[in-house]
Design an enzyme around this catalytic site. Sequence first.
Site, PDB file in Angstrom:
ATOM      1  N   LYS A  79       0.838  -1.197   0.000  1.00  0.00           N
ATOM      2  CA  LYS A  79       0.000   0.000   0.000  1.00  0.00           C
ATOM      3  C   LYS A  79       0.873   1.247   0.000  1.00  0.00           C
ATOM      4  CE  LYS A  79      -3.995   1.821   2.627  1.00  0.00           C
ATOM      5  NZ  LYS A  79      -4.904   1.527   3.771  1.00  0.00           N
ATOM      6  N   SER A 157      -9.628   1.679   3.062  1.00  0.00           N
ATOM      7  CA  SER A 157      -8.812   2.513   2.195  1.00  0.00           C
ATOM      8  C   SER A 157      -7.823   1.720   1.341  1.00  0.00           C
ATOM      9  CB  SER A 157      -8.029   3.534   3.045  1.00  0.00           C
ATOM     10  OG  SER A 157      -7.135   2.893   3.944  1.00  0.00           O
ATOM     11  N   SER A 181      -9.966  -0.995   7.017  1.00  0.00           N
ATOM     12  CA  SER A 181      -9.382  -0.797   5.689  1.00  0.00           C
ATOM     13  C   SER A 181      -8.719  -2.017   5.070  1.00  0.00           C
ATOM     14  CB  SER A 181      -8.386   0.364   5.719  1.00  0.00           C
ATOM     15  OG  SER A 181      -9.075   1.586   5.865  1.00  0.00           O
TER      16      SER A 181
END
Length: 450
Positions: A79, A157, A181
């Site tokens: 990420k 996210s 997330s």
Amino acid sequence: MTKLPTLNSLADDLEAGRTSARKLTEECLARIADPAGEGQRTFIHVDKDAALDAADAMDRLRRANAAPSRFAGIPISIKDLFDIKGQVTRAGSRALEDSAPAEADAPVVARLRRAGFVVIGRTNMTEFAFSGIGINPHYGTPKGAWRRSEGHIPGGSSSGAAVSVLDGMAHGALGTDTGGSCRIPAAYNGIVGYKPTQRRIPLDGGVPLSFSLDSYGPLARSVGCCAILDAVLADEPVTALRQRPIKGVRLAVPTTIVLDDLDEPVAQTFDRVLKTLSRLGAEIEHIEVPEFLDAGPINSKGGFAAAESYAWHRYLLTSKGDVYDPRVSVRILRGEAISAPDYIDMLNARRSLIARINARLASYDALVLPTTANTPPRIADLAADDKAFTTENLRSLRNCSLINLIDGCAISLPAHKEGEVPVGFMLAAPGGADRRILELAAALEGVIRV
């Protein structure tokens, strides 16, 4: 789509010489580059040459019987929230584009590299990790699994993390989870997402959202894959995951908050799974969890995420607030109005909440609840409507965020049947019960979609 391999099956293939790290990496890079795919929206940065060099190094080590682990050479995605040496950490934002490249890998990235995983690239995300939807106006939004031609949200996210695993652009992903997330994008894309107990995995080397609630975890194709990555991230031995017997397991279904306002497919799927588990001998008890009602007062002014993100962002917002996604900056700015006494009150309220809920859940093996209240909406519907965005964001985050607030651990399993809209089934427990949750999830994942 052809069923994609697990980390264990890939490791078996590597050990048997049926594939190579070079081949696996080239296949992932080809999927990322496919103009008909989601790669351009899934990744913010792909370091092709470094990934191929790392793959070649792992192949040489394996030929010399010196591979650092049986998983050496398997490509994974990172990420964009995490530091990778020599790269700029943008956290899905334009505000950090001119930042200096990271001087070192984040500890979690270093641990993955040490095990021999090949870092394939940096995945897209909600800007600064502040929503459960996954829409990013700066770098685009990858389309989720459901009816892709219509363009449904990937969840956030860790949006790119989930889609990278779903589409075979990586075989596992490193994400973060502050209010769901890892679990929300897993639920919306029919994969597995794990939120570990926060204290088990170091938070250094990542852009924070909430120091109190952040945790770093994996997204992958099976419970076993998540358990492998979780062990590496926590610097623990990777050991075979024993499935816990379903018969006699004590599961608590909270009737407070988490079953309210469910989309019909979510309610139907959750009910079907409970009936299946009951038939297999699980002891399921619906219980009130009044402690969950404390979440409202704690979050009334924006909660820990607003207070703690504002502390980190306040100077950056002053200089570059105009380039933030307004839907992100407005939530961060709520923290400006939270005073020191307000924050101390939140800390004390959370400490009390954790103690009380741990006592209430002590006799159960796990909580079970829907991962999200909603099914994935269309990207276009939320991009154009602030009210719809806010409503669906809250519905996506609601159940997951309760587990972060109680300092717990949790996993989302795909529970829908083939061809149905993706629905996640969550198992959760107080902090420290990680192995128990993973072992129980390993038993459930093979039966709950029948």
